[in-house]
Design a protein around this motif. Structure first.
Motif, PDB file in Angstrom:
ATOM      1  N   GLN A   3       0.826  -1.208   0.000  1.00 29.50           N
ATOM      2  CA  GLN A   3       0.000   0.000   0.000  1.00 29.50           C
ATOM      3  C   GLN A   3       0.862   1.260   0.000  1.00 29.50           C
ATOM      4  O   GLN A   3       0.549   2.236  -0.696  1.00 29.50           O
ATOM      5  CB  GLN A   3      -0.921   0.004   1.227  1.00 29.50           C
ATOM      6  N   ALA A   4       1.965   1.246   0.746  1.00 26.59           N
ATOM      7  CA  ALA A   4       2.852   2.415   0.782  1.00 26.59           C
ATOM      8  C   ALA A   4       3.454   2.674  -0.590  1.00 26.59           C
ATOM      9  O   ALA A   4       3.605   3.830  -1.011  1.00 26.59           O
ATOM     10  CB  ALA A   4       3.949   2.206   1.822  1.00 26.59           C
ATOM     11  N   GLY A   5       3.829   1.604  -1.311  1.00 27.92           N
ATOM     12  CA  GLY A   5       4.369   1.774  -2.658  1.00 27.92           C
ATOM     13  C   GLY A   5       3.342   2.376  -3.600  1.00 27.92           C
ATOM     14  O   GLY A   5       3.653   3.302  -4.368  1.00 27.92           O
ATOM     15  N   LYS A   6       2.122   1.887  -3.548  1.00 24.52           N
ATOM     16  CA  LYS A   6       1.063   2.439  -4.410  1.00 24.52           C
ATOM     17  C   LYS A   6       0.799   3.898  -4.068  1.00 24.52           C
ATOM     18  O   LYS A   6       0.637   4.746  -4.971  1.00 24.52           O
ATOM     19  CB  LYS A   6      -0.213   1.620  -4.242  1.00 24.52           C
ATOM     20  N   ALA A   7       0.747   4.187  -2.782  1.00 23.05           N
ATOM     21  CA  ALA A   7       0.486   5.563  -2.348  1.00 23.05           C
ATOM     22  C   ALA A   7       1.590   6.512  -2.813  1.00 23.05           C
ATOM     23  O   ALA A   7       1.327   7.677  -3.155  1.00 23.05           O
ATOM     24  CB  ALA A   7       0.335   5.620  -0.829  1.00 23.05           C
ATOM     25  N   ALA A   8       2.830   6.042  -2.855  1.00 28.15           N
ATOM     26  CA  ALA A   8       3.941   6.892  -3.291  1.00 28.15           C
ATOM     27  C   ALA A   8       3.811   7.249  -4.763  1.00 28.15           C
ATOM     28  O   ALA A   8       4.023   8.405  -5.155  1.00 28.15           O
ATOM     29  CB  ALA A   8       5.275   6.186  -3.028  1.00 28.15           C
ATOM     30  N   TRP A   9       3.471   6.278  -5.597  1.00 28.55           N
ATOM     31  CA  TRP A   9       3.310   6.569  -7.022  1.00 28.55           C
ATOM     32  C   TRP A   9       2.104   7.465  -7.270  1.00 28.55           C
ATOM     33  O   TRP A   9       2.148   8.359  -8.141  1.00 28.55           O
ATOM     34  CB  TRP A   9       3.175   5.267  -7.816  1.00 28.55           C
ATOM     35  N   LEU A  55      11.098   9.235   0.983  1.00 24.07           N
ATOM     36  CA  LEU A  55      12.211   8.502   0.384  1.00 24.07           C
ATOM     37  C   LEU A  55      12.130   8.525  -1.134  1.00 24.07           C
ATOM     38  O   LEU A  55      13.164   8.647  -1.813  1.00 24.07           O
ATOM     39  CB  LEU A  55      12.219   7.059   0.881  1.00 24.07           C
ATOM     40  N   PHE A  56      10.945   8.430  -1.685  1.00 21.79           N
ATOM     41  CA  PHE A  56      10.748   8.554  -3.133  1.00 21.79           C
ATOM     42  C   PHE A  56      11.337   9.884  -3.603  1.00 21.79           C
ATOM     43  O   PHE A  56      12.099   9.938  -4.588  1.00 21.79           O
ATOM     44  CB  PHE A  56       9.244   8.483  -3.424  1.00 21.79           C
ATOM     45  N   TRP A  57      10.998  10.958  -2.908  1.00 21.91           N
ATOM     46  CA  TRP A  57      11.502  12.291  -3.254  1.00 21.91           C
ATOM     47  C   TRP A  57      13.024  12.350  -3.125  1.00 21.91           C
ATOM     48  O   TRP A  57      13.718  12.882  -4.009  1.00 21.91           O
ATOM     49  CB  TRP A  57      10.848  13.328  -2.339  1.00 21.91           C
ATOM     50  N   ALA A 100       6.654  19.158  -4.463  1.00 24.79           N
ATOM     51  CA  ALA A 100       6.560  17.931  -3.669  1.00 24.79           C
ATOM     52  C   ALA A 100       7.189  18.122  -2.292  1.00 24.79           C
ATOM     53  O   ALA A 100       6.662  17.630  -1.286  1.00 24.79           O
ATOM     54  CB  ALA A 100       7.225  16.782  -4.418  1.00 24.79           C
ATOM     55  N   LEU A 101       8.312  18.834  -2.234  1.00 25.46           N
ATOM     56  CA  LEU A 101       8.961  19.104  -0.956  1.00 25.46           C
ATOM     57  C   LEU A 101       8.054  19.933  -0.056  1.00 25.46           C
ATOM     58  O   LEU A 101       7.929  19.647   1.145  1.00 25.46           O
ATOM     59  CB  LEU A 101      10.292  19.822  -1.184  1.00 25.46           C
ATOM     60  N   THR A 102       7.421  20.951  -0.602  1.00 26.55           N
ATOM     61  CA  THR A 102       6.510  21.771   0.194  1.00 26.55           C
ATOM     62  C   THR A 102       5.396  20.933   0.785  1.00 26.55           C
ATOM     63  O   THR A 102       5.048  21.063   1.965  1.00 26.55           O
ATOM     64  CB  THR A 102       5.923  22.890  -0.675  1.00 26.55           C
TER      65      THR A 102
END
Length: 317
Positions: A3-9, A55-57, A100-102
């Motif tokens: 779920q975390a991977g899907k949420a990141a994309w 971490l993606f960012w 994305a950082l903001t």
């Protein structure tokens, strides 16, 4: 984890972080959701999702300035990193990565105390500035000596910001009084040093192919005038020594808390760090032995760009 991977994309799509096909392949092989799940195994889903997005960012930034064109142009690197730090200080975002950082900062920093925010900002800035330092050295055809590199790597591996994020996941608050304890400082340094050396070992094949020389193995080989295997062995010995430093730090911190008759929330927070920092080191170790980014690097997907990614340029409405 899934779920975390899907949420990141999904989050990346909302933020306008449209990766190139090669960038998508790198991120899939990187598996940020695996690392986050290994170092934060007890996190609630919302926390896990947010940490995975951090971490993606961070991997987007790292791929741009380590492997990509951002790390080959000192002027562009300095300007792009300066803009990211300005965004950390409240500037209006102008690119997808800044936007994305903001978003991450708003969702992470609101409600944290001033001391935590000050520490998080300092550690993030220290990490980001290492890209400028490396870019300038590459342009000057220079490399740091091993002692200088050890301090540089403690910042460049980007583990210290995640030690701060650990506090938000664990639900603890460390004051400056706790942070100044020598045992805590030794533990924190050991966690970051272990991650840096481990990453250098596991990234060696990819970095050699790209001509990227900010790597402990390659610096040992050059400074000692030895073969690559001997340099690898020495780096492994250093890694073992860092693990011992973590254990020493744990014992020293426990003794310092006892001597200070520390109790209550402060004792609970530091006991949590003792428990979780060791777990984070173990999770980081397991991740490097499992993620295809390190076990089977795809060299064709790295370093081929000639201009900075559009994610770092342009204007966001």
């Amino acid at each position: 984890m899934e779920q975390a991977g899907k949420a990141a994309w999904q989050w990346a799509d909302r933020m306008g972080l449209q990766l190139s096909p090669a960038g998508e392949r790198r991120m899939v092989r990187t598996r940020p959701e695996l690392w986050i799940s290994l170092i934060f195994p007890a996190a609630e889903q919302e926390q896990l999702d947010r940490m995975c997005q951090w971490l993606f960012w961070a991997f987007l930034v790292d791929d741009e300035f380590d492997d990509g064109p951002g790390g080959r142009d000192p002027y562009r690197c300095r300007r792009a990193i300066g803009q990211l730090i300005d965004v950390h200080d409240g500037a209006v975002p102008r690119s997808p990565v800044e936007r994305a950082l903001t978003d991450l900062l708003v969702r992470t920093c609101v409600g944290r105390d001033m001391g935590w925010n000050r520490q998080f900002r300092a550690d993030n800035a220290a990490w980001l500035w290492t890209y400028v330092a490396e870019t300038a050295q590459r342009a000057a055809d220079q490399l740091p000596d091993l002692m200088t590199y050890a301090g540089h790597r403690r910042d460049s591996v980007a583990m210290q910001p995640f030690l701060n994020l650990h506090e938000t996941v664990a639900g603890i608050r460390l004051t400056e009084a706790e942070r100044c304890l020598p045992g805590y400082g030794k533990m924190r340094q050991a966690v970051t040093d272990h991650s840096g050396l481990l990453n250098d070992i596991c990234s060696l094949e990819k970095e050699m192919a790209l001509g990227y020389s900010h790597n402990a193995v390659l610096l040992i080989q050059q400074e000692r005038g030895c073969g690559l295997q001997e340099a690898m062995d020495e780096t492994g010995t250093l890694l073992e020594g860092v693990a011992q430093r973590l254990r020493h730090g744990e014992r020293e911190l426990a003794e310092q808390m006892n001597a200070a008759h520390m109790a209550g929330p402060a004792r609970t927070a530091l006991d949590t760090c003792i428990r979780d920092y060791r777990s984070m080191v173990r999770g980081d170790f397991d991740y490097h032995l499992a993620a295809e980014r390190y076990t089977r690097p795809d060299l064709a997907d790295s370093g081929g760009q000639q201009t900075m990614s559009a994610l770092f340029t342009g204007t966001v409405p």
